[in-house]
Design a protein around this motif. Structure first.
Motif, PDB file in Angstrom:
ATOM      1  N   CYS A  53      83.109  19.057  37.103  1.00 21.02           N
ATOM      2  CA  CYS A  53      82.595  18.910  35.989  1.00 21.02           C
ATOM      3  C   CYS A  53      82.717  17.619  35.263  1.00 21.02           C
ATOM      4  O   CYS A  53      83.890  17.069  35.291  1.00 21.02           O
TER       5      CYS A  53
ATOM      6  N   GLY B 267      82.903  16.987  31.966  1.00 19.54           N
ATOM      7  CA  GLY B 267      83.595  17.181  30.973  1.00 19.54           C
ATOM      8  C   GLY B 267      84.979  17.951  30.977  1.00 19.54           C
ATOM      9  O   GLY B 267      85.605  17.368  30.040  1.00 19.54           O
ATOM     10  N   CYS B 268      85.227  18.464  32.118  1.00 19.88           N
ATOM     11  CA  CYS B 268      86.789  19.062  32.063  1.00 19.88           C
ATOM     12  C   CYS B 268      87.178  18.864  33.333  1.00 19.88           C
ATOM     13  O   CYS B 268      86.441  18.147  34.257  1.00 19.88           O
TER      14      CYS B 268
ATOM     15  N   SER C  19      87.309  21.213  35.538  1.00 19.99           N
ATOM     16  CA  SER C  19      86.728  22.261  36.580  1.00 19.99           C
ATOM     17  C   SER C  19      86.147  21.657  37.770  1.00 19.99           C
ATOM     18  O   SER C  19      85.182  20.920  37.537  1.00 19.99           O
TER      19      SER C  19
ATOM     20  N   CYS D 136      79.039  23.789  32.749  1.00 28.35           N
ATOM     21  CA  CYS D 136      80.125  24.279  32.994  1.00 28.35           C
ATOM     22  C   CYS D 136      80.616  25.385  32.216  1.00 28.35           C
ATOM     23  O   CYS D 136      80.348  25.461  31.035  1.00 28.35           O
TER      24      CYS D 136
ATOM     25  N   ASP E  52      83.195  26.290  31.351  1.00 27.57           N
ATOM     26  CA  ASP E  52      84.501  26.262  30.437  1.00 27.57           C
ATOM     27  C   ASP E  52      84.197  25.215  29.204  1.00 27.57           C
ATOM     28  O   ASP E  52      84.640  25.209  28.064  1.00 27.57           O
ATOM     29  N   CYS E  53      83.268  24.197  29.365  1.00 23.97           N
ATOM     30  CA  CYS E  53      82.936  23.189  28.394  1.00 23.97           C
ATOM     31  C   CYS E  53      81.318  22.951  28.104  1.00 23.97           C
ATOM     32  O   CYS E  53      81.332  22.107  27.318  1.00 23.97           O
TER      33      CYS E  53
HETATM   34 ZN   LIG Z   1      83.769  21.676  32.253  1.00 22.41          ZN
END
Ligand SMILES: [Zn+2]
Length: 424
Positions: free
Chosen positions: A328, A330-331, A333, A363, A365-366
């Motif tokens: 990912c 952004g994070c 993961s 993702c 998560d984000c």
């Molecule tokens: Zn993410």
């Protein structure tokens, strides 16, 4: 003062372990003491290799002897008595008579003789289990030869050590150092001026150990190195181009190693797995495959220790040991996508491509997108038994390792740390 003394005055003696090398005083600044970690670790793993190889060979002999005994008991007529009479014909005269029924009969007699006698000398050459020769080592990029000298002087049970370099001055220095280390070294170590790639290609499967320790990337040596290692032998390989392997220039990494790095918290582990995938892909071209025993990230480089075997059927499993990585942007993961899978129907196993994608478009998560990296080696990167016996071996010979603290700490970490990028 003689000429020899005058010549020696220009040099400084550097000692490491039990080896000494002569360095021109003007060059002594280039002696890199950090490399002692690398050499100590290699010596530790080589000691494990020598011990394990001997053990494996003994196991093989026991297994064969048992099965022979079994076969001969089934086949030989009981009237043959206690078997001792068949020892005589089992000596050297039987060579070349292995074809036809007559040959088969003799073959069985020999089996019996061997099963009952502890004297291997009575076994003919075509039936004798190959003697386990002392392992032969190739150091492909040996420079002044310090590493080869340490191997030869410090590792018991090692055979010849061949030290190659492409640079004439280095080979001269290496030859000088071999002499300087006395007969213990000069009986075992030989230095040659050669392009390691050409040399390795012209000596297929001849070395039980091949050591690659280049400045920078080992990529251009891998194809010939995997061919020079004997079956069950050990390839030790360093890469120092960490920025490339960790994703600073993904396209450069791809061109060298055939794998695209992604930036994640697991950067050093990813570097190891890219190098392993690359070695495996070269090995597969020659119906060979690798089994990593230890993979470490130390100081400013990585180093892997892999065994090389030949098996046309095992290489079908190669895609099962490789994965793409979804990271990912952004994070933290990430997800692994295995390249292949097997489908089992009854007794038959079929190979099929992996099913993907293993991640959604964004993702969970984000909400950001994923980068795709790899393929990387996603099978185990260590053999825990090897790691533990290497660590135990180092502890038992504490005085013999100048970098004792460093290598025990690395080996302890390796035996305890959970890996991130593994499908297993
Ligand atoms: Zn993410």
């Amino acid at each position: 003062m003689g000429d020899v003394e005058k010549k020696l005055e220009a040099y400084e003696v550097k000692r490491e372990g039990e080896a000494e090398i002569l360095m021109l005083k003007t060059n002594a600044v280039f002696f890199n003491p950090v490399q002692v970690h690398n050499r100590d670790m290699s010596i530790a793993v080589l000691r494990t290799f020598v011990a394990n190889r001997k053990e494996e060979h003994e196991e093989m002999i026991n297994k064969r002897n048992k099965s022979r005994q079994h076969v001969s008991q089934d086949i030989l007529p009981k009237a043959d008595g206690d078997g001792t009479s068949s020892e005589q014909p089992a000596s050297s005269s039987l060579d070349g008579e292995i074809n036809g029924d007559h040959g088969k009969e003799l073959h069985r007699t020999v089996d019996k003789a061997e099963g009952l006698s502890t004297e291997a000398t009575h076994t003919p050459s075509w039936k004798r289990i190959r003697e386990l020769n002392a392992p032969v080592v190739l150091e492909a990029l040996a420079a002044s030869g310090l590493r080869s000298l340490r191997y030869a002087r410090e590792i018991d049970g090692l055979g010849k050590v061949v030290a190659l370099d492409n640079d004439e001055a280095s080979v001269e220095a290496c030859k000088r150092n071999i002499k300087f280390n006395g007969s213990a070294a000069s009986d075992k170590v030989e230095a040659h001026l050669a392009d390691a790639r050409v040399y390795m290609l012209s000596h297929p499967k001849e070395f039980d150990v091949v050591d690659l320790d280049p400045y920078g990337s080992p990529a251009i040596f891998l194809d010939s190195a995997v061919q020079a290692v004997a079956d069950g032998g050990l390839l030790m390989c360093t890469a120092t181009d960490m920025a490339v392997l960790c994703g600073a220039n993904g396209e450069v990494c791809y061109s060298k190693y055939g794998s695209y790095p992604v930036k994640g918290k697991y950067c050093h582990e990813m570097a190891l797995r890219i190098l392993l995938a690359c070695i495996e892909s070269h090995a597969n071209r020659y119906k060979r495959f690798i089994v990593p025993v230890l993979s470490v990230s130390m100081d400013f480089y990585i180093r892997v220790f892999v065994r090389v075997f030949t098996s046309a059927s095992e290489i079908k499993n190669a895609p099962l040991k490789l994965s793409y990585v979804y990271q990912c942007v952004g994070c933290d993961s990430f997800h692994l996508q295995c390249l292949g899978r097997t489908v089992t129907k009854g007794k038959s196993v079929k190979y099929a491509p992996g099913i993907g994608p293993v991640v959604p478009q964004v993702c969970s998560d984000c909400g950001k997108k994923f980068n795709v990296g790899g393929p990387i080696w996603s099978a185990p990167i260590h053999d825990q038994d090897w790691v533990l016996s290497t660590l135990a071996g180092v502890k038992a010979m504490k005085d013999r390792y100048p970098a004792y603290n460093k290598i025990t700490s690395v080996l302890t970490t390796v035996s305890e740390v959970l890996l991130l990028l593994s499908c297993y």
